[in-house]
Design a protein around this motif. Structure first.
Motif, PDB file in Angstrom:
ATOM      1  N   LEU A 132       7.591   2.602  -8.229  1.00 54.33           N
ATOM      2  CA  LEU A 132       8.561   2.036  -7.286  1.00 54.33           C
ATOM      3  C   LEU A 132       9.115   3.127  -6.367  1.00 54.33           C
ATOM      4  CD1 LEU A 132      10.518  -0.472  -9.558  1.00 54.33           C
ATOM      5  CD2 LEU A 132       8.836  -1.003  -7.787  1.00 54.33           C
ATOM      6  N   ILE A 133       9.387   4.302  -6.952  1.00 58.34           N
ATOM      7  CA  ILE A 133       9.885   5.422  -6.144  1.00 58.34           C
ATOM      8  C   ILE A 133       8.834   5.827  -5.110  1.00 58.34           C
ATOM      9  CG2 ILE A 133      10.474   7.890  -6.235  1.00 58.34           C
ATOM     10  CD1 ILE A 133      11.837   7.232  -8.976  1.00 58.34           C
ATOM     11  N   LEU A 134       7.576   5.904  -5.548  1.00 52.17           N
ATOM     12  CA  LEU A 134       6.497   6.241  -4.610  1.00 52.17           C
ATOM     13  C   LEU A 134       6.452   5.228  -3.467  1.00 52.17           C
ATOM     14  CD1 LEU A 134       3.545   7.330  -6.936  1.00 52.17           C
ATOM     15  CD2 LEU A 134       4.634   8.706  -5.167  1.00 52.17           C
ATOM     16  N   GLY A 135       6.626   3.960  -3.806  1.00 46.54           N
ATOM     17  CA  GLY A 135       6.630   2.929  -2.773  1.00 46.54           C
ATOM     18  C   GLY A 135       7.765   3.139  -1.791  1.00 46.54           C
ATOM     19  N   TYR A 136       8.927   3.501  -2.318  1.00 48.51           N
ATOM     20  CA  TYR A 136      10.089   3.708  -1.454  1.00 48.51           C
ATOM     21  C   TYR A 136       9.882   4.898  -0.516  1.00 48.51           C
ATOM     22  CZ  TYR A 136      14.789   4.831   0.068  1.00 48.51           C
ATOM     23  OH  TYR A 136      15.880   5.131   0.847  1.00 48.51           O
ATOM     24  N   VAL A 137       9.462   6.032  -1.072  1.00 46.12           N
ATOM     25  CA  VAL A 137       9.303   7.212  -0.202  1.00 46.12           C
ATOM     26  C   VAL A 137       8.114   7.029   0.749  1.00 46.12           C
ATOM     27  CG1 VAL A 137      10.458   8.893  -1.670  1.00 46.12           C
ATOM     28  CG2 VAL A 137       8.023   8.505  -1.966  1.00 46.12           C
ATOM     29  N   GLY A 138       7.169   6.167   0.368  1.00 41.07           N
ATOM     30  CA  GLY A 138       6.043   5.880   1.263  1.00 41.07           C
ATOM     31  C   GLY A 138       6.501   5.240   2.560  1.00 41.07           C
ATOM     32  N   ALA A 139       7.629   4.527   2.493  1.00 39.45           N
ATOM     33  CA  ALA A 139       8.143   3.863   3.690  1.00 39.45           C
ATOM     34  C   ALA A 139       9.010   4.790   4.530  1.00 39.45           C
ATOM     35  CB  ALA A 139       8.947   2.631   3.288  1.00 39.45           C
TER      36      ALA A 139
ATOM     37  N   ILE B  62      10.499  14.404  -3.234  1.00 36.94           N
ATOM     38  CA  ILE B  62      10.472  13.321  -4.220  1.00 36.94           C
ATOM     39  C   ILE B  62       9.049  12.779  -4.351  1.00 36.94           C
ATOM     40  CG2 ILE B  62      11.299  10.995  -4.748  1.00 36.94           C
ATOM     41  CD1 ILE B  62      13.910  11.727  -3.318  1.00 36.94           C
ATOM     42  N   ALA B  63       8.385  12.606  -3.213  1.00 38.18           N
ATOM     43  CA  ALA B  63       7.022  12.078  -3.231  1.00 38.18           C
ATOM     44  C   ALA B  63       6.107  12.993  -4.034  1.00 38.18           C
ATOM     45  CB  ALA B  63       6.498  11.930  -1.801  1.00 38.18           C
ATOM     46  N   ARG B  64       6.303  14.303  -3.904  1.00 36.44           N
ATOM     47  CA  ARG B  64       5.441  15.257  -4.617  1.00 36.44           C
ATOM     48  C   ARG B  64       5.679  15.198  -6.117  1.00 36.44           C
ATOM     49  NH1 ARG B  64       5.586  20.021  -0.061  1.00 36.44           N
ATOM     50  NH2 ARG B  64       3.939  19.067   1.168  1.00 36.44           N
ATOM     51  N   VAL B  65       6.964  15.152  -6.494  1.00 41.56           N
ATOM     52  CA  VAL B  65       7.283  15.073  -7.919  1.00 41.56           C
ATOM     53  C   VAL B  65       6.722  13.775  -8.503  1.00 41.56           C
ATOM     54  CG1 VAL B  65       9.160  14.912  -9.600  1.00 41.56           C
ATOM     55  CG2 VAL B  65       9.337  16.519  -7.684  1.00 41.56           C
ATOM     56  N   ALA B  66       6.930  12.671  -7.781  1.00 43.92           N
ATOM     57  CA  ALA B  66       6.480  11.372  -8.278  1.00 43.92           C
ATOM     58  C   ALA B  66       4.958  11.314  -8.373  1.00 43.92           C
ATOM     59  CB  ALA B  66       7.001  10.256  -7.374  1.00 43.92           C
TER      60      ALA B  66
ATOM     61  N   LEU C 284      -7.690  16.895   0.331  1.00 43.29           N
ATOM     62  CA  LEU C 284      -7.141  16.756  -1.016  1.00 43.29           C
ATOM     63  C   LEU C 284      -6.202  15.553  -1.102  1.00 43.29           C
ATOM     64  CD1 LEU C 284      -6.478  20.473  -2.014  1.00 43.29           C
ATOM     65  CD2 LEU C 284      -8.343  18.969  -2.727  1.00 43.29           C
ATOM     66  N   GLY C 285      -5.526  15.259  -0.008  1.00 41.73           N
ATOM     67  CA  GLY C 285      -4.663  14.082   0.035  1.00 41.73           C
ATOM     68  C   GLY C 285      -5.463  12.814  -0.181  1.00 41.73           C
TER      69      GLY C 285
ATOM     70  N   LEU D 236       0.822  -1.214   0.000  1.00 39.28           N
ATOM     71  CA  LEU D 236       0.000   0.000   0.000  1.00 39.28           C
ATOM     72  C   LEU D 236       0.856   1.264   0.000  1.00 39.28           C
ATOM     73  CD1 LEU D 236      -2.662  -1.125   2.635  1.00 39.28           C
ATOM     74  CD2 LEU D 236      -2.820  -1.259   0.166  1.00 39.28           C
ATOM     75  N   LEU D 237       2.178   1.080   0.063  1.00 36.01           N
ATOM     76  CA  LEU D 237       3.068   2.233   0.225  1.00 36.01           C
ATOM     77  C   LEU D 237       2.952   3.292  -0.874  1.00 36.01           C
ATOM     78  CD1 LEU D 237       6.258   0.506   1.664  1.00 36.01           C
ATOM     79  CD2 LEU D 237       4.743   2.088   2.852  1.00 36.01           C
ATOM     80  N   PRO D 238       2.841   2.930  -2.182  1.00 39.20           N
ATOM     81  CA  PRO D 238       2.752   3.994  -3.192  1.00 39.20           C
ATOM     82  C   PRO D 238       1.562   4.922  -2.936  1.00 39.20           C
ATOM     83  CG  PRO D 238       3.168   1.889  -4.245  1.00 39.20           C
ATOM     84  CD  PRO D 238       2.901   1.595  -2.798  1.00 39.20           C
ATOM     85  N   PHE D 239       0.442   4.341  -2.529  1.00 34.41           N
ATOM     86  CA  PHE D 239      -0.736   5.174  -2.290  1.00 34.41           C
ATOM     87  C   PHE D 239      -0.587   5.989  -1.010  1.00 34.41           C
ATOM     88  CE2 PHE D 239      -2.143   1.577  -4.861  1.00 34.41           C
ATOM     89  CZ  PHE D 239      -2.550   2.284  -5.983  1.00 34.41           C
ATOM     90  N   TYR D 240       0.099   5.404  -0.047  1.00 31.15           N
ATOM     91  CA  TYR D 240       0.379   6.119   1.199  1.00 31.15           C
ATOM     92  C   TYR D 240       1.254   7.341   0.901  1.00 31.15           C
ATOM     93  CZ  TYR D 240       1.324   6.440   6.268  1.00 31.15           C
ATOM     94  OH  TYR D 240       1.401   6.834   7.569  1.00 31.15           O
ATOM     95  N   ALA D 241       2.212   7.168  -0.006  1.00 29.99           N
ATOM     96  CA  ALA D 241       3.091   8.281  -0.391  1.00 29.99           C
ATOM     97  C   ALA D 241       2.281   9.391  -1.057  1.00 29.99           C
ATOM     98  CB  ALA D 241       4.192   7.792  -1.332  1.00 29.99           C
ATOM     99  N   ILE D 242       1.340   9.002  -1.931  1.00 31.76           N
ATOM    100  CA  ILE D 242       0.502  10.005  -2.604  1.00 31.76           C
ATOM    101  C   ILE D 242      -0.339  10.756  -1.572  1.00 31.76           C
ATOM    102  CG2 ILE D 242      -1.463  10.303  -4.186  1.00 31.76           C
ATOM    103  CD1 ILE D 242      -0.275   8.014  -5.857  1.00 31.76           C
TER     104      ILE D 242
END
Lengths: 259, 421
Positions: B349-356, B366-370, B305-306, B290-296
Motif C-alpha cells: 500500500l505504501i508503494l502504491g501511495y509513493v508511486g502516485a 520511502i519508495a526505496r525502503v519499501a 536495473l529499475g 500499477l502504482l506499486p510497480f511504478y514506485a519500484i
C-alpha cells in the motif's frame, strides 16, 4: 459474515481513499452550490440557458465546442430550449457547406444537426489570433481539469493584480487559481456584461456559475439520466441482495454451519 | 473429481454424453465438492469471472463504435459518450470495470498469500494465476492508451520506452513496438488489436486455472487437506453458487456506485485532453493499480536495473511456492508469518501511495525502503520463517470447527482467524 462486512468496509475505504486523494490535489477553490451534485443532482434549466447565453456572447468568440450540436440544446436533460428556439439559435449561425453540384463551397443558415460553429478555421488560426496560445475546446473542459467545476468557477473570478515581484509579459495575466498563476486569457467577465432575458442580475459570480453549469452539461450531457438510472440500479441491487441473503441462509441451514 | 461415474437419465442424454461428455462436465461442476468452511475471501474467484465477462461484453460493444486511428480515436470516444445509445453507460462500466477487476484480483491474490493457497499441490494454479495477472496488466495498460488522451499518449511513451533499457537491442525493440519513431498511429492500431486479443487469452487461462483447481480442490481457511466428498465438503451447487452470488451482488453495489456517481474519479483528468506529442503533462502517472510497480521502477536510480527490479517484483511471485518453505498452509496456524503478512500488505500500500507522488525527497526514500522490504520479504523472510517459526497445532478435520460444538483446539484456532491483527 464478519469477513464479508470486513470486505465491504475495505471497498468503502478504497472509495474513500480515492475520493480523498483527488481532493488532496485541490487548492482552496471558491465554493458554490451545484444543483447537479449528489445522488439526485439535476441541472438547473434556467442556469443552463443563461450559461449558454454567456458562452455564445462571451466565450465562443475564442473557444470552440466541437462535440456539441445545436440539436443538443433541445434535448432532454440539457438546457431544454424548445425545438423552435433551438432551430432559431442554429439559424442565427452561418455554416459552411458544400461542395454543391457546381463544386463550390457555400454558406447557409445552421440546422439542428450542425455542430457548433467554430470561431477559427483550425488550431493554427486560433493560435495566431491569440498570441500563440490555443483557447482550448470547451466540450469536455470541465472533465479535463483536476478541480473540475470548482476550478473553472474560481478561475473565472480569480483575476487579480500580480503580487509584488511577479512580472508579467505582454498578453499574460495573473490569476490566483491558474496552475502557475499565469494565464493568457484576460479577465472576460464584468458585472452587467450580458443582459439575461429572465431578468437575473448578471454579476460576475452569477455568470461564472451559469457558464460553468453549462460547461458541466456540455461535458456530461447524460448526467441526469446517469443519476436517475444509478439510483434505480442501486435500489434494485440492494433489494436483490437482501433476497439472495435470505435464500442463502435458508439453503445453508440444511447443513449445520455458519455462513 | 467425484468418485461416482455419472450417467445421464434420458436416452438422448446418454447417447450425446457418450460422444461428447458435456453433461458429465456439467454434473462435475454442480457436484464439485467444496470445503464447507470457505469464508467470503473465497468469493472473489467468482467475482473475477464476472469482471472478465463484463469487460469482454462491454468491450465488444465499444469496439463496434470506437475508431482506432490517431486522428479519430478521441472523437470516437466522445461520440460513444454523447450519441451512442447508452454509450456513456457502457464506456463507464468498461473503464471502471478495469479498476474493479484489479481491486478484486488484489484481494484474490492476498487471500492466496494469507491462506497459503499457492503451496503444493496447487503450484500450477498459482502460476497460471500470475500469468493471468500479467496479461491483465498488459490489457489494462493498452486499454488506457485507446482513448488517445494525454495520459494515454504519454503513459504509452513512458512504458514502451522502458524497453530501451535493454542493452544493444533496446532502441530497436522500441522502434519495433511503436511501428515508427514515436508513439503514433501504428502504435495505437496494434495496441487496439492486442487489447482485443488478450481478454480471450485470459479467458482460456481462466479455464485452465479452474481446471487445475478442480484436480486437488479448493484450499480452505484451515489449510488442511480434506477428503472429497466427505462431511467436510458441500456440493458447489447450490451452496457455493448462492454464497458467491450474494458476495457478487455486494460487489456490484460498490461497482454501480462508481459507474453512476463518480465515473471519472479513478481516471486522470488529463486523459480528457486529446493527445498532443508536443505538450508533456506535469506528472505522468499510471492507473492506480500499477502504482506499486511504478514506485519500484522509479526507486532504482539506474534505468535498466529499475526495469529489472519492477519485472522481478512480479516474477518473484511465480517462485513463491518454493520460496515459502513452511509446511503449514494457513496463516491462522503461523503466528509469525501472520505478522509479516500484514507488514507486506502495508508495504505494498505504501508503494502504491509513493508511486502516485513525485519521485523526489522523502517520497523517494520511502519508495526505496519499501522496495527493499518487498524483496526482503520474499527472498529472506519467507524461506527462513519456514524453518524457524513455531507453528500452532493444526486440526485433523475441518468438520469440528465448522460444526461448532465443544470448544476444542480446532474451534479455538478457527475463531482466531477472525481476529487477524
Amino acid at each position: 459474515m464478519k469477513n464479508l462486512l470486513r470486505i465491504f468496509f475495505l471497498l468503502i475505504l478504497f472509495t474513500g481513499i480515492q475520493l480523498n486523494s483527488n481532493a488532496a490535489e485541490k487548492v482552496e477553490y471558491l465554493k458554490t452550490d451545484w444543483s447537479f451534485k449528489g445522488l439526485f443532482g439535476k441541472f438547473d434549466r434556467a442556469a443552463l440557458q443563461r450559461g449558454y447565453q454567456v458562452y455564445t456572447e462571451v466565450c465562443s468568440s475564442c473557444h470552440s465546442m466541437k462535440y456539441l450540436s445545436y440539436r443538443n440544446l433541445a434535448e432532454k436533460g440539457g438546457p431544454e430550449f424548445t425545438e423552435d428556439q433551438a432551430k432559431a439559435i442554429a439559424a442565427s449561425f452561418e455554416v459552411k457547406d458544400g461542395p454543391n453540384a457546381d463544386g463550390d463551397m457555400f454558406t447557409r443558415p445552421g440546422k439542428l444537426s450542425d455542430k457548433f460553429v467554430m470561431p477559427y478555421e483550425n488550431v493554427k488560426a486560433a493560435q495566431a489570433a491569440n498570441g500563440g496560445a490555443y483557447p482550448p475546446d470547451m466540450s469536455v473542459l470541465v472533465k479535463a481539469r483536476g478541480g473540475g467545476v470548482d476550478y473553472i468557477y474560481s478561475l473565472l473570478q480569480g483575476y487579480e493584480d500580480p503580487p509584488e515581484g511577479v512580472t508579467l509579459d505582454d498578453g499574460v495575466y495573473y490569476n490566483k487559481y491558474m496552475y502557475g498563476n499565469k494565464i493568457k486569457m484576460s479577465n472576460q467577465l464584468s458585472d452587467g456584461l450580458v443582459e439575461y432575458s429572465d431578468g437575473t442580475n448578471a454579476t460576475v459570480e452569477q455568470m461564472s456559475k451559469d457558464v460553468t453549469t453549462f460547461l458541466m452539461w456540455a461535458a456530461e450531457p447524460h448526467l441526469e439520466a446517469r443519476h436517475q438510472m444509478g439510483f434505480k440500479a442501486i435500489i434494485y441491487l440492494i433489494i436483490l441482495t437482501i433476497l439472495v441473503y435470505f435464500s442463502m441462509k435458508r439453503i445453508w441451514s440444511r447443513i449445520k454451519t455458519e455462513v | 473429481m467425484s468418485d461416482h461415474q455419472y450417467t445421464p437419465e434420458s436416452k438422448f442424454g446418454k447417447w450425446f454424453n457418450d460422444r461428447l461428455p458435456l453433461l458429465t462436465l456439467a454434473n462435475h461442476l454442480t457436484d464439485y465438492p467444496t470445503p464447507k468452511n470457505l469464508n467470503y475471501w473465497w468469493t472473489f474467484g467468482g467475482i473475477l469471472t464476472f469482471c472478465l465477462i463484463t469487460q469482454i461484453v462491454t468491450g465488444l460493444v465499444l469496439a463496434m463504435h470506437y475508431i482506432a486511428h490517431a486522428d479519430m480515436a478521441f472523437d470516437s470516444v466522445e461520440h460513444i459518450m454523447r450519441d451512442v445509445n447508452y454509450g456513456w453507460l457502457i464506456r463507464y462500466i468498461h473503464a471502471n470495470g478495469a479498476s474493479m477487476f484489479f481491486l478484486a484480483v488484489y484481494i484474490h491474490i492476498f487471500r492466496s498469500l494469507f491462506y497459503g493457497s499457492y503451496k503444493a499441490p496447487r503450484e500450477i494454479i498459482w502460476i497460471i494465476g500470475i500469468i493471468i495477472y500479467l496479461l491483465m496488466m498488459a490489457a489494462a495498460f493498452m486499454g488506457y492508451v485507446l482513448p488517445w488522451g494525454q495520459m494515454s499518449f504519454w503513459g504509452a511513451t513512458v512504458i514502451t520506452n522502458l524497453f530501451s533499457a535493454i542493452p544493444l537491442v533496446g532502441e530497436g525493440i522500441v522502434t519495433w513496438l511503436w511501428g515508427g519513431y514515436s508513439v503514433d498511429n501504428p502504435t495505437l492500431t496494434r495496441f487496439f488489436t492486442l487489447h482485443y486479443l488478450i481478454p480471450f487469452l485470459i479467458l482460456g487461462l481462466v479455464v485452465l486455472h479452474i481446471w487445475a483447481l478442480h484436480v486437488p480442490g479448493n484450499n480452505n481457511p484451515v489449510g488442511i487437506d480434506i477428503k472429497k466428498p466427505s462431511k467436510d465438503t458441500v456440493p458447489f451447487h447450490p451452496y457455493i453458487v448462492i454464497k458467491d452470488g450474494f458476495a457478487l451482488l455486494m460487489f456490484m453495489i460498490v461497482f454501480a456506485f462508481f459507474v453512476f456517481y463518480t465515473p471519472n474519479i479513478l481516471g486522470h483528468a488529463d486523459n480528457y485532453i486529446e493527445a498532443d506529442p508536443l505538450v508533456t503533462p506535469a506528472h505522468i502517472v499510471p492507473e492506480w493499480y500499477l502504482l506499486p510497480f511504478y514506485a519500484i521502477l522509479r526507486s532504482v536510480p539506474d534505468k535498466l536495473l529499475g526495469v529489472v527490479a519492477m519485472l522481478s517484483a512480479i516474477f518473484i511471485l511465480a517462485a513463491l511456492p518454493w520460496l515459502d518453505t513452511s509446511k503449514i498452509r494457513s496463516a491462522v496456524f503461523r503466528p509469525l508469518y501472520r505478522q509479516f503478512y500484514w507488514i507486506l500488505v502495508a508495504d505494498v500500500l505504501i508503494l502504491g501511495y509513493v508511486g502516485a507522488m513525485p519521485a523526489e525527497g522523502l517520497y523517494l526514500l520511502i519508495a526505496r525502503v519499501a522496495t527493499a522490504y518487498y524483496f526482503l520479504h520474499f527472498l529472506v523472510i519467507l524461506p527462513v520463517l519456514g524453518y524457524k517459526e513455531k507453528t500452532l497445532p493444526i486440526p485433523l478435520s475441518i468438520t469440528e470447527p465448522v460444526l461448532g460444538g465443544s470448544p476444542n483446539l480446532a474451534t479455538a484456532k478457527n475463531k482466531e482467524s477472525f481476529k487477524i491483527k
